[in-house]
Design a protein around this motif. Structure first.
Motif, short mmCIF file in Angstrom:
data_model
loop_
_atom_site.label_atom_id
_atom_site.label_comp_id
_atom_site.label_asym_id
_atom_site.label_seq_id
_atom_site.Cartn_x
_atom_site.Cartn_y
_atom_site.Cartn_z
N GLY A 262 7.18 -9.34 -27.99
CA GLY A 262 7.70 -9.28 -26.63
C GLY A 262 8.04 -7.86 -26.21
N PHE A 263 8.58 -7.09 -27.15
CA PHE A 263 8.93 -5.69 -26.85
C PHE A 263 7.67 -4.88 -26.58
N PHE A 264 6.63 -5.09 -27.38
CA PHE A 264 5.37 -4.38 -27.17
C PHE A 264 4.76 -4.76 -25.82
N GLU A 265 4.77 -6.05 -25.51
CA GLU A 265 4.21 -6.50 -24.23
C GLU A 265 4.96 -5.90 -23.06
N ALA A 266 6.29 -5.81 -23.17
CA ALA A 266 7.08 -5.22 -22.09
C ALA A 266 6.68 -3.77 -21.86
N ASN A 267 6.47 -3.02 -22.94
CA ASN A 267 6.05 -1.63 -22.79
C ASN A 267 4.71 -1.52 -22.08
N VAL A 268 3.79 -2.40 -22.44
CA VAL A 268 2.48 -2.39 -21.77
C VAL A 268 2.62 -2.75 -20.30
N ALA A 269 3.33 -3.83 -20.02
CA ALA A 269 3.46 -4.32 -18.65
C ALA A 269 4.15 -3.30 -17.74
N PHE A 270 5.25 -2.71 -18.23
CA PHE A 270 5.98 -1.76 -17.40
C PHE A 270 5.21 -0.45 -17.25
N ALA A 271 4.46 -0.05 -18.27
CA ALA A 271 3.63 1.16 -18.16
C ALA A 271 2.52 0.95 -17.12
N LEU A 272 1.91 -0.23 -17.14
CA LEU A 272 0.84 -0.52 -16.18
C LEU A 272 1.35 -0.59 -14.75
N GLU A 273 2.65 -0.82 -14.57
CA GLU A 273 3.24 -0.83 -13.23
C GLU A 273 3.46 0.57 -12.69
N ARG A 274 3.39 1.56 -13.56
CA ARG A 274 3.64 2.94 -13.15
C ARG A 274 2.32 3.58 -12.71
N GLU A 275 2.24 4.00 -11.47
CA GLU A 275 1.00 4.53 -10.92
C GLU A 275 0.48 5.73 -11.72
N GLU A 276 1.41 6.59 -12.17
CA GLU A 276 0.97 7.80 -12.88
C GLU A 276 0.51 7.52 -14.31
N LEU A 277 0.79 6.30 -14.82
CA LEU A 277 0.41 5.94 -16.18
C LEU A 277 -0.69 4.89 -16.26
N ARG A 278 -0.88 4.13 -15.17
CA ARG A 278 -1.70 2.93 -15.22
C ARG A 278 -3.10 3.17 -15.78
N ASP A 279 -3.82 4.14 -15.23
CA ASP A 279 -5.21 4.34 -15.64
C ASP A 279 -5.32 4.78 -17.10
N ASP A 280 -4.45 5.68 -17.52
CA ASP A 280 -4.50 6.17 -18.90
C ASP A 280 -4.14 5.05 -19.88
N ILE A 281 -3.14 4.26 -19.54
CA ILE A 281 -2.75 3.15 -20.42
C ILE A 281 -3.88 2.14 -20.51
N ALA A 282 -4.52 1.84 -19.38
CA ALA A 282 -5.64 0.90 -19.38
C ALA A 282 -6.78 1.41 -20.26
N ASP A 283 -7.04 2.71 -20.20
CA ASP A 283 -8.10 3.29 -21.04
C ASP A 283 -7.75 3.16 -22.52
N VAL A 284 -6.51 3.43 -22.87
CA VAL A 284 -6.08 3.30 -24.27
C VAL A 284 -6.27 1.86 -24.75
N LEU A 285 -5.82 0.91 -23.96
CA LEU A 285 -5.93 -0.50 -24.34
C LEU A 285 -7.39 -0.92 -24.51
N LYS A 286 -8.24 -0.43 -23.64
CA LYS A 286 -9.67 -0.77 -23.74
C LYS A 286 -10.27 -0.27 -25.04
N ARG A 287 -9.83 0.92 -25.46
CA ARG A 287 -10.38 1.48 -26.70
C ARG A 287 -10.10 0.56 -27.87
N TYR A 288 -8.91 0.00 -27.90
CA TYR A 288 -8.55 -0.88 -29.04
C TYR A 288 -9.15 -2.28 -28.88
N VAL A 289 -9.21 -2.78 -27.66
CA VAL A 289 -9.78 -4.11 -27.43
C VAL A 289 -11.27 -4.11 -27.74
N ASP A 290 -11.95 -3.01 -27.46
CA ASP A 290 -13.39 -2.93 -27.64
C ASP A 290 -13.81 -2.70 -29.08
N GLN A 291 -12.83 -2.44 -29.95
CA GLN A 291 -13.20 -2.17 -31.36
C GLN A 291 -13.71 -3.44 -32.06
#
Length: 291
Positions: A262-291
């Motif tokens: 739950g703590f990890f999910e909160a960090n992801v969710a709140f980071a994705l809500e931040r305009e200055e972080l959203r694209d970079d966080i999404a790129d990081v997540l894609k790198r791990y999901v695509d492995q």
């Protein structure tokens, strides 16, 4: 006419054992979601709901919480001299005034009900909010503000509730529901951590409450409940029938930050809500999901 909810209790005396060793020397409430500690989210939510007095029930090793809500003259001076005005604004954004915060010690870890009881002299004879920093809620209208609005309409006690999986009822206080319009449910009974086969419903209380001061009378009896602890749910159950009692299905998403997932999910969710972080966080997540 209902009394306004001006005071809030923050029980922060827990040991944070589910996050050891990280919480060996740091309060679990200071764990950051993106760049703010959990306790700051809770305090900001309370302030947005009109809370004027903030009561922390602490224990040993929690001094970092007190320091966080104090003024750091050296830090602010250094940030100002280095021209880091955006960071300085973020540090000052906590915005609580001298005298708005008080601290009391729980001393003995006897359960949530005992922690709330420890704040009784700070509350007096008026309704009080209780916020558990472990439960972080992302919503358009702050979760506590939603509860306060219901309290203004109905009076009595109001708790935030959500539907949980049947097999998880033994982790929560669970409602025995009377009438239910899909948003607001009248409460005719409460059971603390019932076995799934004994649970009266799947509607569980999360860490947001607006309670009448009568709760302290019941807590003062020091009756032990589930786990041998003084349970807030048991004291609330004794108030049913004496005043209005409702469970509110709040608008928003709740993250259980007392749990690693739950703590990890909160960090992801709140980071994705931040305009200055959203694209970079999404790129990081894609790198791990695509492995």
């Amino acid at each position: 006419m209902t009394s306004p909810v001006r005071k809030a209790i923050f029980p922060v005396g827990g040991l944070g054992t589910r996050f050891l060793p990280a919480t060996k020397a740091m309060p679990k409430e200071m764990l950051p979601v993106v760049d703010k500690p959990l306790i700051q989210y809770a305090v900001e939510e309370a302030a947005a709901a009109g809370i004027e007095e903030f009561i922390f029930v602490t224990g040993r090793g929690k001094a970092a919480i007190e320091d966080h809500f104090d003024v750091s003259y050296e830090l602010e001076k250094t940030l100002g001299e280095r021209g880091k005005d955006d960071v300085l604004s973020a540090v000052r954004a906590i915005g609580l005034q001298p005298g708005q915060i008080s601290y009391t010690r729980q001393m003995d870890p006897l359960g949530l009900g005992h922690a709330v009881w420890c704040a009784r002299h700070h509350v007096g004879d008026e309704p009080v909010a209780v916020l558990l920093a472990d439960d972080l809620v992302m919503s358009k209208t702050p979760c506590l503000e939603q509860l306060v609005d219901v309290h203004k309409q109905t009076g009595g006690n109001v708790v935030a509730v959500e539907e949980i999986p049947h097999e998880h009822t033994d982790r929560y206080g669970v409602l025995d529901v009377g009438t239910d319009d899909g948003r607001l449910a009248s409460v005719r009974g409460l059971v603390e951590k019932p076995k799934p086969e004994e649970a009266p419903s799947r509607l569980a209380i999360i860490g947001r409450y607006v309670l009448l001061p009568e709760v302290f009378e019941h807590l003062s009896r020091f009756e032990r409940g589930a786990g041998g602890e003084i349970q807030l749910t048991d004291a609330m159950a004794k108030m049913i029938g004496g005043s209005e009692f409702h469970g509110l299905r709040f608008e928003g998403q709740r993250f259980d930050c007392g749990d690693k997932i739950g703590f990890f999910e909160a960090n992801v969710a709140f980071a994705l809500e931040r305009e200055e972080l959203r694209d970079d966080i999404a790129d990081v997540l894609k790198r791990y999901v695509d492995q």
